[in-house]
Motif scaffolding. Sequence first.
Motif, PDB file in Angstrom:
ATOM      1  N   VAL A  44     -21.717  49.764 -18.232  1.00 44.23           N
ATOM      2  CA  VAL A  44     -20.493  49.643 -17.431  1.00 44.23           C
ATOM      3  C   VAL A  44     -20.845  49.424 -15.964  1.00 44.23           C
ATOM      4  O   VAL A  44     -20.248  48.574 -15.290  1.00 44.23           O
ATOM      5  N   LEU A  45     -21.803  50.173 -15.453  1.00 42.71           N
ATOM      6  CA  LEU A  45     -22.228  50.000 -14.059  1.00 42.71           C
ATOM      7  C   LEU A  45     -22.792  48.601 -13.831  1.00 42.71           C
ATOM      8  O   LEU A  45     -22.489  47.951 -12.825  1.00 42.71           O
ATOM      9  N   GLY A  46     -23.585  48.107 -14.765  1.00 47.00           N
ATOM     10  CA  GLY A  46     -24.133  46.754 -14.652  1.00 47.00           C
ATOM     11  C   GLY A  46     -23.041  45.697 -14.660  1.00 47.00           C
ATOM     12  O   GLY A  46     -23.089  44.735 -13.880  1.00 47.00           O
ATOM     13  N   ALA A  47     -22.044  45.861 -15.531  1.00 40.27           N
ATOM     14  CA  ALA A  47     -20.927  44.906 -15.581  1.00 40.27           C
ATOM     15  C   ALA A  47     -20.138  44.936 -14.283  1.00 40.27           C
ATOM     16  O   ALA A  47     -19.718  43.889 -13.775  1.00 40.27           O
ATOM     17  N   TYR A  48     -19.935  46.119 -13.724  1.00 39.31           N
ATOM     18  CA  TYR A  48     -19.210  46.259 -12.457  1.00 39.31           C
ATOM     19  C   TYR A  48     -19.943  45.549 -11.323  1.00 39.31           C
ATOM     20  O   TYR A  48     -19.345  44.770 -10.578  1.00 39.31           O
ATOM     21  N   VAL A  49     -21.246  45.780 -11.199  1.00 38.12           N
ATOM     22  CA  VAL A  49     -22.034  45.152 -10.135  1.00 38.12           C
ATOM     23  C   VAL A  49     -22.081  43.645 -10.333  1.00 38.12           C
ATOM     24  O   VAL A  49     -21.929  42.869  -9.374  1.00 38.12           O
ATOM     25  N   TRP A  50     -22.239  43.180 -11.567  1.00 40.14           N
ATOM     26  CA  TRP A  50     -22.295  41.743 -11.839  1.00 40.14           C
ATOM     27  C   TRP A  50     -20.975  41.072 -11.476  1.00 40.14           C
ATOM     28  O   TRP A  50     -20.960  40.006 -10.864  1.00 40.14           O
ATOM     29  N   ARG A  51     -19.846  41.695 -11.845  1.00 44.77           N
ATOM     30  CA  ARG A  51     -18.526  41.140 -11.524  1.00 44.77           C
ATOM     31  C   ARG A  51     -18.318  41.066 -10.014  1.00 44.77           C
ATOM     32  O   ARG A  51     -17.867  40.062  -9.475  1.00 44.77           O
ATOM     33  N   LEU A  52     -18.661  42.142  -9.306  1.00 44.80           N
ATOM     34  CA  LEU A  52     -18.474  42.165  -7.851  1.00 44.80           C
ATOM     35  C   LEU A  52     -19.344  41.108  -7.177  1.00 44.80           C
ATOM     36  O   LEU A  52     -18.884  40.394  -6.277  1.00 44.80           O
ATOM     37  N   ARG A  53     -20.589  40.974  -7.594  1.00 40.18           N
ATOM     38  CA  ARG A  53     -21.466  39.939  -7.021  1.00 40.18           C
ATOM     39  C   ARG A  53     -20.941  38.538  -7.320  1.00 40.18           C
ATOM     40  O   ARG A  53     -21.009  37.645  -6.488  1.00 40.18           O
ATOM     41  N   ARG A  54     -20.408  38.369  -8.523  1.00 41.53           N
ATOM     42  CA  ARG A  54     -19.875  37.055  -8.900  1.00 41.53           C
ATOM     43  C   ARG A  54     -18.659  36.679  -8.051  1.00 41.53           C
ATOM     44  O   ARG A  54     -18.534  35.542  -7.598  1.00 41.53           O
ATOM     45  N   VAL A  55     -17.759  37.626  -7.818  1.00 43.32           N
ATOM     46  CA  VAL A  55     -16.577  37.357  -6.999  1.00 43.32           C
ATOM     47  C   VAL A  55     -16.988  37.116  -5.553  1.00 43.32           C
ATOM     48  O   VAL A  55     -16.503  36.193  -4.894  1.00 43.32           O
ATOM     49  N   LEU A  56     -17.909  37.937  -5.032  1.00 41.33           N
ATOM     50  CA  LEU A  56     -18.337  37.786  -3.635  1.00 41.33           C
ATOM     51  C   LEU A  56     -19.129  36.502  -3.396  1.00 41.33           C
ATOM     52  O   LEU A  56     -19.188  36.026  -2.264  1.00 41.33           O
TER      53      LEU A  56
END
Length: 134
Positions: A19-31
Amino acid sequence: MGYLGYVVIIAVLLVGIGVLGAYVWRLRRVLSRRGSFQAVVRASGHERWHRGVAVFERFQIDWYPSRSLKFSPSRTWKRTDIDLEVHQETTSDLQVVKLNTPSGSWYMASTPVAVAAIVSWMDAAPPVEEPTDW
């Protein structure tokens, strides 16, 4: 603690890391999207600000909350519906813009550079009617 206890602990840790990895990946992708900037927003009449990432699209601004796993924007403001009010700078590193729309008013706070980009994006809108000759 027996074998089953260790299996449960490892499974919980792996799910948490996933879950933490998915959260960081999503945030990096949006940014990393072109036209993205960090902004906090709040609805008019509410006190709580929500942190997130705003992204300029061709005809709208999409806003993604930081604390979410959704890949779709939580809020979208169409350029044709926005009536923009820029408030005076309260500090040197933060400026507030009021987005008046038919569905309600929203406040967005970001850096002065991002606010200048919002104003420029609004000014760059295609004309709403054909120009006439005099």
